[in-house]
Design a protein around this motif. Structure first.
Motif, PDB file in Angstrom:
ATOM      1  N   MET A  29       0.841  -1.172   0.000  1.00 11.72           N
ATOM      2  CA  MET A  29       0.000   0.000   0.000  1.00 11.72           C
ATOM      3  C   MET A  29       0.890   1.240   0.000  1.00 11.72           C
ATOM      4  SD  MET A  29      -3.029   0.894   2.675  1.00 11.72           S
ATOM      5  CE  MET A  29      -4.351  -0.107   2.058  1.00 11.72           C
ATOM      6  N   GLU A  30       0.621   2.153  -0.931  1.00 17.67           N
ATOM      7  CA  GLU A  30       1.415   3.380  -1.020  1.00 17.67           C
ATOM      8  C   GLU A  30       0.873   4.437  -0.078  1.00 17.67           C
ATOM      9  OE1 GLU A  30       2.152   4.913  -4.917  1.00 17.67           O
ATOM     10  OE2 GLU A  30       2.007   2.911  -5.759  1.00 17.67           O
ATOM     11  N   HIS A  31       1.791   5.182   0.489  1.00 17.58           N
ATOM     12  CA  HIS A  31       1.403   6.287   1.361  1.00 17.58           C
ATOM     13  C   HIS A  31       1.534   7.588   0.588  1.00 17.58           C
ATOM     14  CE1 HIS A  31       1.169   3.866   4.975  1.00 17.58           C
ATOM     15  NE2 HIS A  31       2.289   3.263   4.597  1.00 17.58           N
ATOM     16  N   SER A  32       0.462   8.326   0.566  1.00 21.28           N
ATOM     17  CA  SER A  32       0.537   9.625  -0.093  1.00 21.28           C
ATOM     18  C   SER A  32       1.090  10.631   0.910  1.00 21.28           C
ATOM     19  CB  SER A  32      -0.839  10.067  -0.597  1.00 21.28           C
ATOM     20  OG  SER A  32      -1.721  10.210   0.486  1.00 21.28           O
ATOM     21  N   PRO A  33       1.913  11.549   0.426  1.00 20.13           N
ATOM     22  CA  PRO A  33       2.467  12.540   1.347  1.00 20.13           C
ATOM     23  C   PRO A  33       1.347  13.399   1.934  1.00 20.13           C
ATOM     24  CG  PRO A  33       3.007  13.106  -0.930  1.00 20.13           C
ATOM     25  CD  PRO A  33       2.324  11.766  -0.949  1.00 20.13           C
ATOM     26  N   GLU A  34       1.460  13.644   3.235  1.00 16.68           N
ATOM     27  CA  GLU A  34       0.441  14.459   3.903  1.00 16.68           C
ATOM     28  C   GLU A  34       0.548  15.892   3.435  1.00 16.68           C
ATOM     29  OE1 GLU A  34      -0.436  14.679   8.156  1.00 16.68           O
ATOM     30  OE2 GLU A  34       0.207  12.584   8.231  1.00 16.68           O
ATOM     31  N   LYS A  35      -0.596  16.468   3.183  1.00 21.35           N
ATOM     32  CA  LYS A  35      -0.623  17.870   2.785  1.00 21.35           C
ATOM     33  C   LYS A  35      -0.309  18.708   4.017  1.00 21.35           C
ATOM     34  CE  LYS A  35      -3.483  21.455   0.873  1.00 21.35           C
ATOM     35  NZ  LYS A  35      -4.462  22.243   1.572  1.00 21.35           N
ATOM     36  N   GLN A  36       0.643  19.605   3.851  1.00 27.17           N
ATOM     37  CA  GLN A  36       1.021  20.476   4.959  1.00 27.17           C
ATOM     38  C   GLN A  36      -0.078  21.513   5.169  1.00 27.17           C
ATOM     39  OE1 GLN A  36       4.729  22.499   4.388  1.00 27.17           O
ATOM     40  NE2 GLN A  36       4.951  22.952   6.547  1.00 27.17           N
ATOM     41  N   VAL A  37      -0.478  21.690   6.414  1.00 26.84           N
ATOM     42  CA  VAL A  37      -1.523  22.645   6.751  1.00 26.84           C
ATOM     43  C   VAL A  37      -0.938  24.051   6.743  1.00 26.84           C
ATOM     44  CG1 VAL A  37      -3.122  23.403   8.557  1.00 26.84           C
ATOM     45  CG2 VAL A  37      -2.823  20.973   8.113  1.00 26.84           C
ATOM     46  N   ASP A  38      -1.583  24.927   6.001  1.00 30.94           N
ATOM     47  CA  ASP A  38      -1.200  26.337   5.974  1.00 30.94           C
ATOM     48  C   ASP A  38      -2.068  27.047   7.006  1.00 30.94           C
ATOM     49  OD1 ASP A  38      -0.846  29.047   5.488  1.00 30.94           O
ATOM     50  OD2 ASP A  38      -0.781  28.804   3.318  1.00 30.94           O
ATOM     51  N   ILE A  39      -1.462  27.445   8.102  1.00 29.65           N
ATOM     52  CA  ILE A  39      -2.215  28.039   9.215  1.00 29.65           C
ATOM     53  C   ILE A  39      -3.007  29.267   8.776  1.00 29.65           C
ATOM     54  CG2 ILE A  39      -0.303  29.455  10.035  1.00 29.65           C
ATOM     55  CD1 ILE A  39      -1.329  28.935  12.885  1.00 29.65           C
ATOM     56  N   TYR A  40      -2.509  29.994   7.776  1.00 34.75           N
ATOM     57  CA  TYR A  40      -3.172  31.222   7.349  1.00 34.75           C
ATOM     58  C   TYR A  40      -4.278  30.996   6.327  1.00 34.75           C
ATOM     59  CZ  TYR A  40       0.583  33.357   9.866  1.00 34.75           C
ATOM     60  OH  TYR A  40       1.446  33.713  10.869  1.00 34.75           O
ATOM     61  N   ARG A  41      -4.362  29.792   5.798  1.00 29.83           N
ATOM     62  CA  ARG A  41      -5.387  29.537   4.778  1.00 29.83           C
ATOM     63  C   ARG A  41      -6.253  28.324   5.066  1.00 29.83           C
ATOM     64  NH1 ARG A  41      -1.996  31.440  -0.497  1.00 29.83           N
ATOM     65  NH2 ARG A  41      -1.310  33.363   0.453  1.00 29.83           N
ATOM     66  N   ASP A  42      -5.798  27.437   5.950  1.00 30.08           N
ATOM     67  CA  ASP A  42      -6.525  26.189   6.198  1.00 30.08           C
ATOM     68  C   ASP A  42      -7.073  26.062   7.615  1.00 30.08           C
ATOM     69  OD1 ASP A  42      -5.804  25.395   3.598  1.00 30.08           O
ATOM     70  OD2 ASP A  42      -3.921  24.522   4.306  1.00 30.08           O
ATOM     71  N   THR A  43      -6.951  27.091   8.428  1.00 28.67           N
ATOM     72  CA  THR A  43      -7.418  27.011   9.822  1.00 28.67           C
ATOM     73  C   THR A  43      -8.303  28.225  10.132  1.00 28.67           C
ATOM     74  OG1 THR A  43      -5.587  28.278  10.801  1.00 28.67           O
ATOM     75  CG2 THR A  43      -5.232  25.895  10.483  1.00 28.67           C
ATOM     76  N   TRP A  44      -8.769  28.297  11.354  1.00 26.60           N
ATOM     77  CA  TRP A  44      -9.618  29.401  11.796  1.00 26.60           C
ATOM     78  C   TRP A  44      -8.917  30.756  11.673  1.00 26.60           C
ATOM     79  CZ3 TRP A  44      -7.891  32.593  15.553  1.00 26.60           C
ATOM     80  CH2 TRP A  44      -6.842  32.124  16.353  1.00 26.60           C
ATOM     81  N   VAL A  45      -7.589  30.754  11.628  1.00 23.49           N
ATOM     82  CA  VAL A  45      -6.828  32.001  11.525  1.00 23.49           C
ATOM     83  C   VAL A  45      -7.233  32.757  10.255  1.00 23.49           C
ATOM     84  CG1 VAL A  45      -4.489  32.979  11.292  1.00 23.49           C
ATOM     85  CG2 VAL A  45      -4.917  31.105  12.896  1.00 23.49           C
ATOM     86  N   ARG A  46      -7.669  32.023   9.239  1.00 29.46           N
ATOM     87  CA  ARG A  46      -8.102  32.654   7.974  1.00 29.46           C
ATOM     88  C   ARG A  46      -9.184  33.703   8.216  1.00 29.46           C
ATOM     89  NH1 ARG A  46      -8.356  35.525   4.329  1.00 29.46           N
ATOM     90  NH2 ARG A  46      -9.440  35.166   2.395  1.00 29.46           N
ATOM     91  N   PHE A  47     -10.033  33.461   9.213  1.00 36.00           N
ATOM     92  CA  PHE A  47     -11.141  34.380   9.471  1.00 36.00           C
ATOM     93  C   PHE A  47     -10.677  35.746   9.978  1.00 36.00           C
ATOM     94  CE2 PHE A  47     -13.187  30.176   9.794  1.00 36.00           C
ATOM     95  CZ  PHE A  47     -14.033  30.309   8.694  1.00 36.00           C
TER      96      PHE A  47
END
Length: 162
Positions: free
Chosen positions: A1-19
């Motif tokens: 089974m292949e592991h796909s690389p985890e997408k790095q979370v961009d705190i400024y675009r992918d979290t509540w900080v965006r608000f």
């Protein structure tokens, strides 16, 4: 089974900080009800968000191009592109749009209703707040088009910054 690389979370675009980038839009919606200093404070929050995101993208570009000869230019492009995009798409254009929607709403309510001023002000605020979700994507796409058609052409041969 292949592991796909985890997408790095961009705190400024992918979290509540965006608000935080929408703070000035909320401030503009409440302009009829709060002191002007509160509206300006909302712009300070949104501008801090824009600046932090631009610096973050600069740090990421520096890390990604640590060994490149053109590191400084790539970092500069990342910071400038992010700052200009965010300043337009998160602060200037939405702030102006919500300001004008609220001003027009307050004016029209005064001309077309006999509601007391506090009711008109709260209604204007509700209209401003309810407008925010509808303007985000069109403004983002327009700013992408604007920068793709102008400033980003200067950076390189069609390459988008990191």
């Amino acid at each position: 089974m292949e592991h796909s690389p985890e997408k790095q979370v961009d705190i400024y675009r992918d979290t509540w900080v965006r608000f935080l980038g929408y703070a000035n839009e909320v401030g503009e919606a409440f302009r009829a009800l709060v002191p002007v200093s509160a509206v300006w404070a909302s712009y300070a929050v949104a501008t801090a968000y824009v600046s932090a995101d631009a610096l973050d993208k600069g740090k990421k570009a520096a890390a990604a191009h640590a060994e490149d000869a053109g590191k400084a230019a790539r970092v500069g492009v990342a910071v400038v592109d992010t700052f200009i995009w965010q300043a337009l798409a998160s602060v200037a254009i939405p702030g102006f749009t919500i300001n004008r929607v609220c001003a027009a709403s307050l004016f029209l309510l005064a001309k077309t209703t006999r509601w007391p001023l506090p009711v008109r002000k709260w209604t204007t605020t509700a209209i401003g707040l309810s407008t925010i979700p509808f303007i985000i994507k069109p403004i983002d796409r327009s700013v992408d088009f604007l920068l793709d058609s102008s400033l980003r052409k200067l950076y390189s041969k069609g390459e988008k910054p990191e």
